[in-house]
Motif scaffolding. Structure first.
Motif, PDB file in Angstrom:
ATOM      1  N   PRO A   1       0.807  -1.236   0.000  1.00  0.00           N
ATOM      2  CA  PRO A   1       0.000   0.000   0.000  1.00  0.00           C
ATOM      3  C   PRO A   1       0.827   1.266   0.000  1.00  0.00           C
ATOM      4  O   PRO A   1       0.435   2.268  -0.611  1.00  0.00           O
ATOM      5  N   LEU A   2       1.996   1.250   0.664  1.00  0.00           N
ATOM      6  CA  LEU A   2       2.804   2.468   0.747  1.00  0.00           C
ATOM      7  C   LEU A   2       3.269   2.935  -0.631  1.00  0.00           C
ATOM      8  O   LEU A   2       3.473   4.136  -0.858  1.00  0.00           O
ATOM      9  N   LEU A   3       3.446   1.980  -1.559  1.00  0.00           N
ATOM     10  CA  LEU A   3       3.900   2.357  -2.899  1.00  0.00           C
ATOM     11  C   LEU A   3       2.897   3.272  -3.591  1.00  0.00           C
ATOM     12  O   LEU A   3       3.259   4.090  -4.444  1.00  0.00           O
ATOM     13  N   ASN A   4       1.636   3.152  -3.202  1.00  0.00           N
ATOM     14  CA  ASN A   4       0.599   3.996  -3.809  1.00  0.00           C
ATOM     15  C   ASN A   4       0.702   5.439  -3.337  1.00  0.00           C
ATOM     16  O   ASN A   4       0.106   6.339  -3.932  1.00  0.00           O
ATOM     17  N   GLU A   5       1.446   5.644  -2.235  1.00  0.00           N
ATOM     18  CA  GLU A   5       1.569   6.996  -1.687  1.00  0.00           C
ATOM     19  C   GLU A   5       2.847   7.688  -2.150  1.00  0.00           C
ATOM     20  O   GLU A   5       3.125   8.820  -1.777  1.00  0.00           O
ATOM     21  N   VAL A   6       3.672   6.994  -2.928  1.00  0.00           N
ATOM     22  CA  VAL A   6       4.913   7.581  -3.445  1.00  0.00           C
ATOM     23  C   VAL A   6       4.576   8.543  -4.579  1.00  0.00           C
ATOM     24  O   VAL A   6       3.868   8.181  -5.518  1.00  0.00           O
ATOM     25  N   GLN A   7       5.098   9.755  -4.461  1.00  0.00           N
ATOM     26  CA  GLN A   7       4.830  10.772  -5.473  1.00  0.00           C
ATOM     27  C   GLN A   7       6.144  11.230  -6.101  1.00  0.00           C
ATOM     28  O   GLN A   7       7.123  11.482  -5.398  1.00  0.00           O
ATOM     29  N   GLU A   8       6.131  11.323  -7.411  1.00  0.00           N
ATOM     30  CA  GLU A   8       7.321  11.806  -8.108  1.00  0.00           C
ATOM     31  C   GLU A   8       7.407  13.314  -7.974  1.00  0.00           C
ATOM     32  O   GLU A   8       6.390  14.015  -8.023  1.00  0.00           O
ATOM     33  N   THR A   9       8.640  13.819  -7.793  1.00  0.00           N
ATOM     34  CA  THR A   9       8.837  15.275  -7.661  1.00  0.00           C
ATOM     35  C   THR A   9       9.582  15.789  -8.889  1.00  0.00           C
ATOM     36  O   THR A   9      10.030  15.014  -9.735  1.00  0.00           O
ATOM     37  N   SER A  10       9.727  17.079  -8.939  1.00  0.00           N
ATOM     38  CA  SER A  10      10.468  17.689 -10.057  1.00  0.00           C
ATOM     39  C   SER A  10      11.960  17.787  -9.751  1.00  0.00           C
ATOM     40  O   SER A  10      12.750  18.198 -10.602  1.00  0.00           O
ATOM     41  N   GLU A  11      12.329  17.415  -8.542  1.00  0.00           N
ATOM     42  CA  GLU A  11      13.737  17.505  -8.119  1.00  0.00           C
ATOM     43  C   GLU A  11      14.502  16.294  -8.655  1.00  0.00           C
ATOM     44  O   GLU A  11      14.070  15.154  -8.515  1.00  0.00           O
ATOM     45  N   LEU A  12      15.663  16.531  -9.285  1.00  0.00           N
ATOM     46  CA  LEU A  12      16.461  15.452  -9.861  1.00  0.00           C
ATOM     47  C   LEU A  12      17.583  15.016  -8.919  1.00  0.00           C
ATOM     48  O   LEU A  12      18.163  15.831  -8.194  1.00  0.00           O
ATOM     49  N   CYS A  13      17.907  13.723  -8.971  1.00  0.00           N
ATOM     50  CA  CYS A  13      19.045  13.189  -8.204  1.00  0.00           C
ATOM     51  C   CYS A  13      20.343  13.657  -8.849  1.00  0.00           C
ATOM     52  O   CYS A  13      20.527  13.508 -10.069  1.00  0.00           O
ATOM     53  N   GLU A  14      21.258  14.233  -8.056  1.00  0.00           N
ATOM     54  CA  GLU A  14      22.506  14.762  -8.588  1.00  0.00           C
ATOM     55  C   GLU A  14      23.407  13.645  -9.128  1.00  0.00           C
ATOM     56  O   GLU A  14      24.272  13.872  -9.981  1.00  0.00           O
ATOM     57  N   ILE A  15      23.190  12.413  -8.655  1.00  0.00           N
ATOM     58  CA  ILE A  15      24.041  11.291  -9.052  1.00  0.00           C
ATOM     59  C   ILE A  15      23.472  10.560 -10.267  1.00  0.00           C
ATOM     60  O   ILE A  15      24.182  10.307 -11.246  1.00  0.00           O
TER      61      ILE A  15
ATOM     62  N   VAL B   1      11.618  11.000  -5.455  1.00  0.00           N
ATOM     63  CA  VAL B   1      10.231  10.745  -5.075  1.00  0.00           C
ATOM     64  C   VAL B   1      10.030  11.168  -3.633  1.00  0.00           C
ATOM     65  O   VAL B   1      10.975  11.336  -2.868  1.00  0.00           O
ATOM     66  N   LYS B   2       8.749  11.309  -3.278  1.00  0.00           N
ATOM     67  CA  LYS B   2       8.413  11.756  -1.926  1.00  0.00           C
ATOM     68  C   LYS B   2       7.380  10.791  -1.349  1.00  0.00           C
ATOM     69  O   LYS B   2       6.462  10.360  -2.032  1.00  0.00           O
ATOM     70  N   LEU B   3       7.601  10.469  -0.065  1.00  0.00           N
ATOM     71  CA  LEU B   3       6.687   9.561   0.625  1.00  0.00           C
ATOM     72  C   LEU B   3       6.235  10.225   1.914  1.00  0.00           C
ATOM     73  O   LEU B   3       7.038  10.503   2.805  1.00  0.00           O
ATOM     74  N   LYS B   4       4.946  10.541   1.981  1.00  0.00           N
ATOM     75  CA  LYS B   4       4.371  11.208   3.153  1.00  0.00           C
ATOM     76  C   LYS B   4       5.188  12.438   3.523  1.00  0.00           C
ATOM     77  O   LYS B   4       5.430  13.308   2.685  1.00  0.00           O
ATOM     78  N   ASP B   5       5.650  12.495   4.778  1.00  0.00           N
ATOM     79  CA  ASP B   5       6.346  13.691   5.256  1.00  0.00           C
ATOM     80  C   ASP B   5       7.869  13.590   5.137  1.00  0.00           C
ATOM     81  O   ASP B   5       8.594  14.437   5.649  1.00  0.00           O
ATOM     82  N   PHE B   6       8.360  12.517   4.500  1.00  0.00           N
ATOM     83  CA  PHE B   6       9.810  12.348   4.361  1.00  0.00           C
ATOM     84  C   PHE B   6      10.359  13.287   3.293  1.00  0.00           C
ATOM     85  O   PHE B   6       9.648  13.705   2.381  1.00  0.00           O
ATOM     86  N   GLU B   7      11.651  13.598   3.413  1.00  0.00           N
ATOM     87  CA  GLU B   7      12.337  14.406   2.404  1.00  0.00           C
ATOM     88  C   GLU B   7      12.385  13.622   1.096  1.00  0.00           C
ATOM     89  O   GLU B   7      12.452  12.389   1.096  1.00  0.00           O
ATOM     90  N   PRO B   8      12.342  14.305  -0.044  1.00  0.00           N
ATOM     91  CA  PRO B   8      12.442  13.618  -1.338  1.00  0.00           C
ATOM     92  C   PRO B   8      13.731  12.797  -1.423  1.00  0.00           C
ATOM     93  O   PRO B   8      14.783  13.213  -0.911  1.00  0.00           O
ATOM     94  N   PHE B   9      13.645  11.667  -2.048  1.00  0.00           N
ATOM     95  CA  PHE B   9      14.825  10.802  -2.152  1.00  0.00           C
ATOM     96  C   PHE B   9      14.839  10.107  -3.502  1.00  0.00           C
ATOM     97  O   PHE B   9      13.810   9.981  -4.184  1.00  0.00           O
ATOM     98  N   CYS B  10      16.037   9.637  -3.858  1.00  0.00           N
ATOM     99  CA  CYS B  10      16.235   8.922  -5.127  1.00  0.00           C
ATOM    100  C   CYS B  10      16.084   7.422  -4.867  1.00  0.00           C
ATOM    101  O   CYS B  10      16.756   6.869  -4.002  1.00  0.00           O
ATOM    102  N   MET B  11      15.230   6.793  -5.615  1.00  0.00           N
ATOM    103  CA  MET B  11      14.995   5.366  -5.441  1.00  0.00           C
ATOM    104  C   MET B  11      16.269   4.561  -5.730  1.00  0.00           C
ATOM    105  O   MET B  11      16.557   3.576  -5.059  1.00  0.00           O
TER     106      MET B  11
END
Length: 266
Positions: free
Chosen positions: A4-18, A24-34
């Motif tokens: 179910p948590l995968l349904n709450e993952v949202q893609e952001t416009s921020e790109l991974c520098e690497i 992506v963003k999950l709930k209140d967590f900082e955006p991260f690169c999968m």
């Protein structure tokens, strides 16, 4: 399988520098690169495996001395070169030779036995333990060392006859003593008999000792017996294996060196 948590993952416009992909963003967590998260998990798993391997390797090598030794006198664990106090020329020479032989054992290609012989209480076991500790500490890469009181070894093996679950069965102990890089057999001869009228070692004792010594090339032996007494107690095949490469590696104490144990006077 539904996550179910995968349904709450949202893609952001921020790109991974690497990796140059959208974070992506999950709930209140900082955006991260999968992809970064995956690499982090893989790295942590690799480190966990390496740690387990290292722990297992240490157990089979450097920790063998402390965990598998059979030491009759627990005070021997305090023995080292620093607290062996020579009190005459003979004991000074013994200390110097012991240090020299310990250094030689660090070369795994050198195959030889060492014998400490002579009167009781002069520090043969102390020097053998000191030697083994130094070898164990300086082996590169790690090696395995073991200190075994022969008398206690035979007692434990015999006790295992009535306890098949004991780790001190003949098979287990012969295997362990045969495979370690450097082995001390302490007080060889005491296991045979304390009687003056019958010093010959029993057939079973000789069988165990032969099984160990026949498989070894680097053994340190302490004994109160001289060569004639050893040859009277043990089968020639055992004596031959005790003497493997022992030339120039014999440290003999005489009555010139006094018993270092306390005396009780009446």
């Amino acid at each position: 399988m539904d996550f179910p948590l995968l349904n709450e993952v949202q893609e952001t416009s921020e790109l991974c520098e690497i990796h140059g992909i959208a974070k992506v963003k999950l709930k209140d967590f900082e955006p991260f690169c999968m992809e970064c998260q995956k690499e982090k998990r893989d790295y942590m798993e690799q480190e966990r495996v390496k740690e387990m391997f290292e722990r297992n390797h240490r157990r089979k090598t450097i920790e063998t001395l402390k965990l598998d030794s059979i030491v009759g006198d627990s005070k021997l664990w305090d023995a080292d070169f620093k607290n062996y106090i020579p009190d005459n020329e003979e004991s000074e020479r013994a200390l110097a030779l012991t240090r020299k032989f310990a250094y030689e054992y660090l070369d795994r290609e050198k195959k030889f036995n060492t014998i400490f012989s002579g009167v009781p209480g002069v520090g043969k076991s102390h020097l053998a333990m000191s030697m083994l500790k130094a070898i164990n500490e300086h082996f590169d890469p790690y090696g395995s060392c073991l200190f075994i009181s022969v008398n206690d070894l035979m007692r434990l093996i015999k006790d295992s006859f009535n306890n098949p679950q004991s780790k001190y069965t003949e098979m287990n102990m012969v295997r362990l003593l045969s495979k370690v890089d450097v082995l001390v057999l302490d007080d060889l001869g005491s296991e045979s008999s304390f009687k003056r009228d019958n010093r010959e070692a029993g057939e079973y004792i000789q069988q165990v000792l032969f099984g160990v010594l026949n498989a070894r090339q680097r053994t340190i032996i302490t004994t109160n017996l001289n060569s004639e007494e050893l040859e009277a107690i043990y089968n020639p095949k055992i004596v031959s294996r005790i003497y493997k490469g022992v030339e120039n590696h014999i440290i003999k104490f005489t009555e010139a060196t006094k018993d270092k144990r306390s005396k009780i006077k009446f």
